[in-house]
Design a protein around this motif. Structure first.
Motif, PDB file in Angstrom:
ATOM      1  N   ILE A  31      71.399  13.641  27.894  1.00  0.00           N
ATOM      2  CA  ILE A  31      70.038  14.038  28.244  1.00  0.00           C
ATOM      3  C   ILE A  31      70.006  14.103  29.762  1.00  0.00           C
ATOM      4  CG2 ILE A  31      67.603  13.385  28.222  1.00  0.00           C
ATOM      5  CD1 ILE A  31      68.149  11.911  25.588  1.00  0.00           C
ATOM      6  N   LEU A  32      69.755  15.282  30.289  1.00  0.00           N
ATOM      7  CA  LEU A  32      69.796  15.484  31.739  1.00  0.00           C
ATOM      8  C   LEU A  32      68.382  15.436  32.316  1.00  0.00           C
ATOM      9  CD1 LEU A  32      71.320  16.238  34.355  1.00  0.00           C
ATOM     10  CD2 LEU A  32      71.091  18.639  33.690  1.00  0.00           C
ATOM     11  N   ILE A  33      68.195  14.560  33.291  1.00  0.00           N
ATOM     12  CA  ILE A  33      66.921  14.481  34.001  1.00  0.00           C
ATOM     13  C   ILE A  33      67.000  15.391  35.217  1.00  0.00           C
ATOM     14  CG2 ILE A  33      65.203  12.972  35.024  1.00  0.00           C
ATOM     15  CD1 ILE A  33      65.966  12.408  32.041  1.00  0.00           C
ATOM     16  N   GLY A  34      66.223  16.452  35.194  1.00  0.00           N
ATOM     17  CA  GLY A  34      66.246  17.421  36.272  1.00  0.00           C
ATOM     18  C   GLY A  34      65.591  16.896  37.535  1.00  0.00           C
ATOM     19  N   ASP A  35      65.817  17.604  38.618  1.00  0.00           N
ATOM     20  CA  ASP A  35      65.299  17.221  39.928  1.00  0.00           C
ATOM     21  C   ASP A  35      64.101  18.097  40.253  1.00  0.00           C
ATOM     22  OD1 ASP A  35      64.837  16.533  42.554  1.00  0.00           O
ATOM     23  OD2 ASP A  35      66.946  16.679  43.169  1.00  0.00           O
ATOM     24  N   ALA A  36      62.925  17.472  40.422  1.00  0.00           N
ATOM     25  CA  ALA A  36      61.700  18.231  40.673  1.00  0.00           C
ATOM     26  C   ALA A  36      61.442  18.447  42.150  1.00  0.00           C
ATOM     27  CB  ALA A  36      60.499  17.516  40.048  1.00  0.00           C
ATOM     28  N   LYS A  37      62.284  17.882  43.004  1.00  0.00           N
ATOM     29  CA  LYS A  37      62.052  17.961  44.436  1.00  0.00           C
ATOM     30  C   LYS A  37      62.615  19.257  45.011  1.00  0.00           C
ATOM     31  CE  LYS A  37      64.244  14.135  45.367  1.00  0.00           C
ATOM     32  NZ  LYS A  37      64.728  13.793  44.034  1.00  0.00           N
ATOM     33  N   LEU A  38      62.362  19.457  46.318  1.00  0.00           N
ATOM     34  CA  LEU A  38      62.904  20.620  47.014  1.00  0.00           C
ATOM     35  C   LEU A  38      64.427  20.602  46.928  1.00  0.00           C
ATOM     36  CD1 LEU A  38      62.296  23.076  48.852  1.00  0.00           C
ATOM     37  CD2 LEU A  38      62.582  21.538  50.831  1.00  0.00           C
ATOM     38  N   GLY A  39      65.015  21.729  46.513  1.00  0.00           N
ATOM     39  CA  GLY A  39      66.458  21.793  46.300  1.00  0.00           C
ATOM     40  C   GLY A  39      66.883  21.345  44.912  1.00  0.00           C
ATOM     41  N   GLY A  40      65.926  20.956  44.104  1.00  0.00           N
ATOM     42  CA  GLY A  40      66.227  20.398  42.790  1.00  0.00           C
ATOM     43  C   GLY A  40      66.714  21.418  41.780  1.00  0.00           C
ATOM     44  N   ILE A  41      66.354  22.685  41.962  1.00  0.00           N
ATOM     45  CA  ILE A  41      66.863  23.712  41.030  1.00  0.00           C
ATOM     46  C   ILE A  41      68.379  23.764  41.119  1.00  0.00           C
ATOM     47  CG2 ILE A  41      66.928  26.184  40.558  1.00  0.00           C
ATOM     48  CD1 ILE A  41      64.012  26.324  41.429  1.00  0.00           C
ATOM     49  N   SER A  42      68.869  23.817  42.346  1.00  0.00           N
ATOM     50  CA  SER A  42      70.316  23.887  42.556  1.00  0.00           C
ATOM     51  C   SER A  42      71.010  22.631  42.054  1.00  0.00           C
ATOM     52  CB  SER A  42      70.619  24.087  44.044  1.00  0.00           C
ATOM     53  OG  SER A  42      72.009  24.055  44.281  1.00  0.00           O
ATOM     54  N   SER A  43      70.495  21.453  42.392  1.00  0.00           N
ATOM     55  CA  SER A  43      71.159  20.211  41.988  1.00  0.00           C
ATOM     56  C   SER A  43      71.147  20.038  40.472  1.00  0.00           C
ATOM     57  CB  SER A  43      70.505  19.005  42.672  1.00  0.00           C
ATOM     58  OG  SER A  43      69.153  18.864  42.268  1.00  0.00           O
ATOM     59  N   THR A  44      70.081  20.496  39.816  1.00  0.00           N
ATOM     60  CA  THR A  44      70.000  20.361  38.360  1.00  0.00           C
ATOM     61  C   THR A  44      71.016  21.264  37.670  1.00  0.00           C
ATOM     62  OG1 THR A  44      67.638  19.837  38.515  1.00  0.00           O
ATOM     63  CG2 THR A  44      68.477  20.526  36.360  1.00  0.00           C
ATOM     64  N   ILE A  45      71.091  22.515  38.108  1.00  0.00           N
ATOM     65  CA  ILE A  45      72.052  23.437  37.505  1.00  0.00           C
ATOM     66  C   ILE A  45      73.485  22.982  37.799  1.00  0.00           C
ATOM     67  CG2 ILE A  45      72.930  25.801  37.558  1.00  0.00           C
ATOM     68  CD1 ILE A  45      70.051  26.725  38.061  1.00  0.00           C
ATOM     69  N   SER A  46      73.734  22.504  39.021  1.00  0.00           N
ATOM     70  CA  SER A  46      75.077  22.016  39.374  1.00  0.00           C
ATOM     71  C   SER A  46      75.461  20.812  38.521  1.00  0.00           C
ATOM     72  CB  SER A  46      75.126  21.642  40.856  1.00  0.00           C
ATOM     73  OG  SER A  46      74.941  22.787  41.668  1.00  0.00           O
ATOM     74  N   ALA A  47      74.509  19.906  38.310  1.00  0.00           N
ATOM     75  CA  ALA A  47      74.789  18.741  37.476  1.00  0.00           C
ATOM     76  C   ALA A  47      75.108  19.165  36.046  1.00  0.00           C
ATOM     77  CB  ALA A  47      73.587  17.799  37.489  1.00  0.00           C
ATOM     78  N   PHE A  48      74.339  20.114  35.526  1.00  0.00           N
ATOM     79  CA  PHE A  48      74.582  20.621  34.172  1.00  0.00           C
ATOM     80  C   PHE A  48      75.983  21.221  34.063  1.00  0.00           C
ATOM     81  CE2 PHE A  48      74.564  24.583  31.652  1.00  0.00           C
ATOM     82  CZ  PHE A  48      74.504  24.026  30.379  1.00  0.00           C
ATOM     83  N   GLU A  49      76.372  22.039  35.031  1.00  0.00           N
ATOM     84  CA  GLU A  49      77.683  22.682  34.971  1.00  0.00           C
ATOM     85  C   GLU A  49      78.810  21.661  35.098  1.00  0.00           C
ATOM     86  OE1 GLU A  49      77.585  25.733  37.932  1.00  0.00           O
ATOM     87  OE2 GLU A  49      76.468  27.128  36.640  1.00  0.00           O
ATOM     88  N   SER A  50      78.618  20.629  35.891  1.00  0.00           N
ATOM     89  CA  SER A  50      79.639  19.579  36.008  1.00  0.00           C
ATOM     90  C   SER A  50      79.837  18.869  34.675  1.00  0.00           C
ATOM     91  CB  SER A  50      79.233  18.563  37.079  1.00  0.00           C
ATOM     92  OG  SER A  50      79.320  19.125  38.370  1.00  0.00           O
ATOM     93  N   LEU A  51      78.748  18.602  33.975  1.00  0.00           N
ATOM     94  CA  LEU A  51      78.853  17.967  32.663  1.00  0.00           C
ATOM     95  C   LEU A  51      79.498  18.907  31.652  1.00  0.00           C
ATOM     96  CD1 LEU A  51      75.353  16.212  32.467  1.00  0.00           C
ATOM     97  CD2 LEU A  51      77.575  15.107  32.823  1.00  0.00           C
ATOM     98  N   LYS A  52      79.106  20.170  31.714  1.00  0.00           N
ATOM     99  CA  LYS A  52      79.624  21.156  30.761  1.00  0.00           C
ATOM    100  C   LYS A  52      81.132  21.331  30.912  1.00  0.00           C
ATOM    101  CE  LYS A  52      78.237  24.314  27.676  1.00  0.00           C
ATOM    102  NZ  LYS A  52      77.455  23.963  26.468  1.00  0.00           N
ATOM    103  N   ILE A  53      81.613  21.417  32.150  1.00  0.00           N
ATOM    104  CA  ILE A  53      83.039  21.600  32.407  1.00  0.00           C
ATOM    105  C   ILE A  53      83.846  20.437  31.832  1.00  0.00           C
ATOM    106  CG2 ILE A  53      84.756  21.534  34.269  1.00  0.00           C
ATOM    107  CD1 ILE A  53      82.935  23.358  35.873  1.00  0.00           C
ATOM    108  N   ARG A  54      83.232  19.265  31.750  1.00  0.00           N
ATOM    109  CA  ARG A  54      83.937  18.076  31.256  1.00  0.00           C
ATOM    110  C   ARG A  54      83.721  17.842  29.767  1.00  0.00           C
ATOM    111  NH1 ARG A  54      83.305  17.944  36.383  1.00  0.00           N
ATOM    112  NH2 ARG A  54      84.828  16.864  37.700  1.00  0.00           N
ATOM    113  N   GLY A  55      83.095  18.791  29.100  1.00  0.00           N
ATOM    114  CA  GLY A  55      83.000  18.694  27.651  1.00  0.00           C
ATOM    115  C   GLY A  55      81.826  17.904  27.117  1.00  0.00           C
ATOM    116  N   TYR A  56      80.822  17.640  27.952  1.00  0.00           N
ATOM    117  CA  TYR A  56      79.617  16.966  27.454  1.00  0.00           C
ATOM    118  C   TYR A  56      78.699  17.988  26.781  1.00  0.00           C
ATOM    119  CZ  TYR A  56      80.697  12.887  30.417  1.00  0.00           C
ATOM    120  OH  TYR A  56      81.285  11.792  31.006  1.00  0.00           O
ATOM    121  N   ASP A  57      77.994  17.555  25.752  1.00  0.00           N
ATOM    122  CA  ASP A  57      76.960  18.371  25.125  1.00  0.00           C
ATOM    123  C   ASP A  57      75.604  17.926  25.666  1.00  0.00           C
ATOM    124  OD1 ASP A  57      78.707  19.821  23.460  1.00  0.00           O
ATOM    125  OD2 ASP A  57      78.802  18.139  22.066  1.00  0.00           O
ATOM    126  N   VAL A  58      74.984  18.772  26.485  1.00  0.00           N
ATOM    127  CA  VAL A  58      73.648  18.477  27.009  1.00  0.00           C
ATOM    128  C   VAL A  58      72.637  18.961  25.968  1.00  0.00           C
ATOM    129  CG1 VAL A  58      72.010  18.880  28.870  1.00  0.00           C
ATOM    130  CG2 VAL A  58      74.461  18.689  29.386  1.00  0.00           C
TER     131      VAL A  58
END
Length: 787
Positions: free
Chosen positions: A153-180
């Motif tokens: 369960i990914l908690i997104g970032d609502a702050k300035l710059g949070g769109i980028s950090s949220t998508i980057s976090a998702f892709e890092s998890l995805k590359i390692r085989g996590y199911d978000v």
């Protein structure tokens, strides 16, 4: 030693891991909401919260926050460090011993197992900081927790710059085989990140996004508690949140149901390789849910306190390919990089950086002055066909044979080079090709003496006994002592008979250097193979006409092809198996470990003299061979990363534990630096499998012989108790294979393959000593139990 740990999946416990796209994104607030939502989901279930690692004052710990607003909740923090910094720094300055990654995972396993057996329901495991915030040991959390493979369960970032950090976090998890499976974030009216991230995840990735208003600002401690109580009450009344427990529960049940149904469905859908389906029932199909390092996570029903996923050692290195560990993040990142940069691009008369860099690295790494050209193909069998085409074409050009003349190859009995028709024709008739209508064995195959340890002595078939395997591989010393003269006379006599008396023509010598793999893990006397190459090269008049080589790198007699698909790229402890023989082939084929076990890719390296044989003004004289995915950029990039990693491991002496163990009586090895160990490894034979195990196995009833080299262990079982004898159709090794598959409480189990009466085991290049010793204990136990 701690027991083997695998991924977590319980029937009675839904476990989810809460990740943050960054620090201060509200993980603990959302964890509280999730715990409140699920606490009332079913009356007979309970919810628990686990914080593996926490930093900062204990009174401000996340677990205390949750306990404050959900009294009676089973909440625990495994490691609390007082300093409010990254866990790796906090652990360094604390008075506690820094826990290893394995210790952290083991405690999480223990906590979840207790809940599963006593408090069925829910468990939320909250990480610290962001996805790549380090754990106590310094391993980033994305890699630290990967062996558990908990749904995220990914908690997104609502702050300035949070769109980028949220998508980057998702892709890092995805590359390692996590199911978000769910994204949660606050609604910030200033930045409106949720208005972008909601359609991004829901439409592009089919992942639901749920939002809640921002929590109230922190005031005095008394007001904070009151305000947060009101906030949680309001948030829980939101209709969009009420469906979360039902959705997560459905996903959990669907995951288990799918795993349960896979064997039955597969048995009706899949046509398996090397399998007699008449004997394959669904219960014999192994369901691999995921894999990590040297282990599979396999689905097995069990007691409520046990995870449904059990670790199983990958004893065949996934058909000889796995080298740098399943799910290796560096290889995954390399693949993602090349996929994003190139995808696939056509290769004829074009070039891209991964292919060129890999070719340069291979030519340098091989240490073979003859090899100057690299041809790309898709797999080992086709790589061998390319090599044979090269060799036959070069021989035809030199000896002026007409196109209709039948030309064969010289090889060894028991060798096997692949399942495509052309490669199959390079092997003698046998079980793999006897019922293939198009098979035409095009060649002659010589018998070769084997090497095995029998009753503590290394025996060369028909060639005497040796104290150590290193003595067997001292080919130059043995040659100087005249031990190869008998081989030379025998080989020359056979070739003269084949060519002179029977009138056969040959266009190539093709060998699997050192070990004949699929033919039964036959360890060949290296002096025999060395002598065979020398005789062929010194006898050009046998194959066409006397030819004066243009230089020392020009091929002579016949082009020599080495099939190193199995034995090359450090499988036997060295970059190239040819180095064991002290001879350089004119053509060399590599695959399998080339990409560390991630992607199919093959290379055929050739000498400049072979290459020149195809130069002409006539297009039809070219090597007309290719594949749509030739030099696939993703495969080449992964191979680059794989080779760099293994070459670095060799240089830094990371296999020193195996080398030192193998040569522990040698003071030079015992007290060597990492650089010295690497140099010793280059000149010695060594194995990750202990000398003690090989010695012990060689004395066991039912074991005809055993050998270990590099990462490979081969146990040759004898006939007993009515089983079929030697050969691919033998059942002599089935008992030991079944014993290894039976799980041990502490040591797990082993997935292995047999080649008739031979059971072989392989480690990866990154397999730990502890894992190898676990498997050794299981092997001993299996034989002691009478298998």
């Amino acid at each position: 030693m701690s027991p083997q740990l695998g991924a977590l999946l319980h029937r009675s416990l839904r476990v989810y891991q809460v990740w943050g796209a960054n620090t201060e994104v509200g993980k603990t607030v959302f964890s509280t909401i999730l715990c409140k939502l699920t606490s009332g989901y079913k009356p007979d279930e309970k919810t628990a919260f686990l914080k593996p690692v926490s930093t900062g004052p204990a009174e401000e710990a996340d677990g205390r926050h949750i306990s404050k607003f959900i009294p009676g909740l089973d909440s625990q923090t495994l490691y609390q460090f007082d300093l409010p910094v990254s866990p790796h720094l906090a652990a360094q300055v604390s008075q506690q011993n820094t826990p290893s990654d394995e210790e952290v995972l083991c405690k999480i396993h223990g906590f979840a197992s207790r809940l599963a057996s006593t408090h069925p329901g829910w468990l939320f495991v909250e990480t610290a900081g962001g996805v790549h915030s380090p754990g106590p040991s310094g391993t980033t959390q994305a890699d630290l927790y990967r062996p558990l493979r908990l749904p995220a369960i990914l908690i997104g970032d609502a702050k300035l710059g949070g769109i980028s950090s949220t998508i980057s976090a998702f892709e890092s998890l995805k590359i390692r085989g996590y199911d978000v499976e769910l994204v949660l974030l606050f609604e910030d009216k200033t930045y409106q990140n949720h208005s972008y991230l909601t359609p991004y995840f829901q439409q592009k990735h089919s992942i639901p996004v749920q939002t809640v208003p921002l929590p109230p600002p922190r005031l005095s401690p008394s007001n904070d508690v009151s305000n947060m109580q009101t906030y949680y009450t309001t948030a829980l009344s939101l209709p969009s949140l009420s469906a979360i427990p039902s959705r997560l529960s459905s996903l959990h049940q669907a995951r288990i149901a799918r795993l349960q149904s896979m064997p039955e469905t597969a048995s009706k859908t899949i046509w398996y390789p090397f399998t007699q389906h008449q004997q394959l029932t669904p219960d014999k199909i192994t369901v691999i849910e995921s894999a990590k390092d040297s282990h599979f996570d396999t689905f097995q029903s069990g007691s409520p306190s046990k995870s449904l996923l059990r670790p199983m050692f990958d004893g065949s290195a996934s058909w000889w390919t796995q080298g740098l560990g399943h799910g290796n993040p560096a290889l995954s990142l390399a693949a993602a990089y090349a996929a994003g940069r190139y995808g696939h691009v056509m290769f004829a008369e074009a070039v891209h950086e991964p292919a060129l860099a890999l070719a340069e690295m291979l030519i340098t790494g091989m240490g073979n002055k003859r090899l100057k050209r690299v041809f790309y193909s898709d797999n080992g069998s086709t790589g061998v066909e390319v090599g044979v085409k090269m060799a036959l074409g070069a021989a035809r050009a030199r000896y002026g044979w007409a196109g209709e003349e039948k030309v064969g190859v010289i090889g060894l009995k028991g060798s096997y080079h692949g399942d495509t028709i052309g490669a199959m024709d390079c092997s003698e008739p046998g079980v793999f090709n006897e019922k293939v209508e198009w098979y035409e064995g095009k060649g002659a195959w010589l018998g070769s003496p084997g090497v095995r340890c029998e009753k503590g002595v290394w025996v060369v078939e028909g060639g005497g006994e040796f104290k150590t395997l290193g003595d067997v591989f001292d080919v130059e010393g043995r040659e100087k002592r005249g031990e190869g003269r008998g081989y030379e006379k025998e080989i020359r006599g056979v070739l003269e008979k084949l060519v002179g008396e029977e009138g056969k023509k040959f266009g190539a010598l093709i060998l699997e250097p050192v070990v004949l793999g699929a033919g039964g893990m036959h360890l060949v006397d290296p002096l025999f193979q060395r002598t065979l190459v020398k005789v062929v090269r010194q006898s050009p008049e046998l194959f066409g006409r006397k030819h004066q080589p243009n230089d020392e790198l020009d091929w002579s007699g016949l082009p020599v092809v080495f099939d190193e698909v199995f034995t090359g790229i450090y499988r036997l402890g060295r970059f190239s198996a040819a180095s064991f023989l002290g001879v350089d082939p004119d053509i060399s084929v590599h695959a399998k470990l080339l990409t560390g076990g991630l992607l199919p890719l093959s290379v055929t390296l050739a000498s400049e003299s072979v290459f020149r044989s195809f130069l002409s003004d006539d297009k039809s004289d070219a090597l007309l061979h290719g594949h749509s995915y030739t030099a696939h950029a993703v495969g080449c990039q992964v191979a680059l990363e794989s080779l760099k990693t293994m070459m670095k491991m060799e240089k830094s002496g990371e296999w020193g534990w195996a080398i030192s163990c193998q040569q522990k009586s040698d003071d030079q090895t015992q007290h060597a630096s990492s650089e010295q160990v690497a140099a010793i490894a280059d000149s010695r034979v060594w194995s990750v499998w202990s000398h003690e195990l090989v010695e012990w196995l060689s004395w066991q009833k039912g074991v005809e012989g055993v050998w270990a080299l590099g990462t490979v262990l081969a146990i040759h079982m004898g006939s007993a108790g009515g089983v079929v004898g030697v050969g691919y159709k033998s059942t002599a090794a089935k008992g030991l294979q079944a014993a290894l598959l039976k799980a041990s409480e502490d040591d797990g189990s082993v997935h292995s393959r047999v080649l008739g009466n031979v059971l072989y085991l392989m480690a990866g290049q990154t397999t730990t000593e502890e894992s190898v010793r676990r498997v050794e204990r299981l092997v001993k136990q299996g034989l002691e139990d009478g298998t």
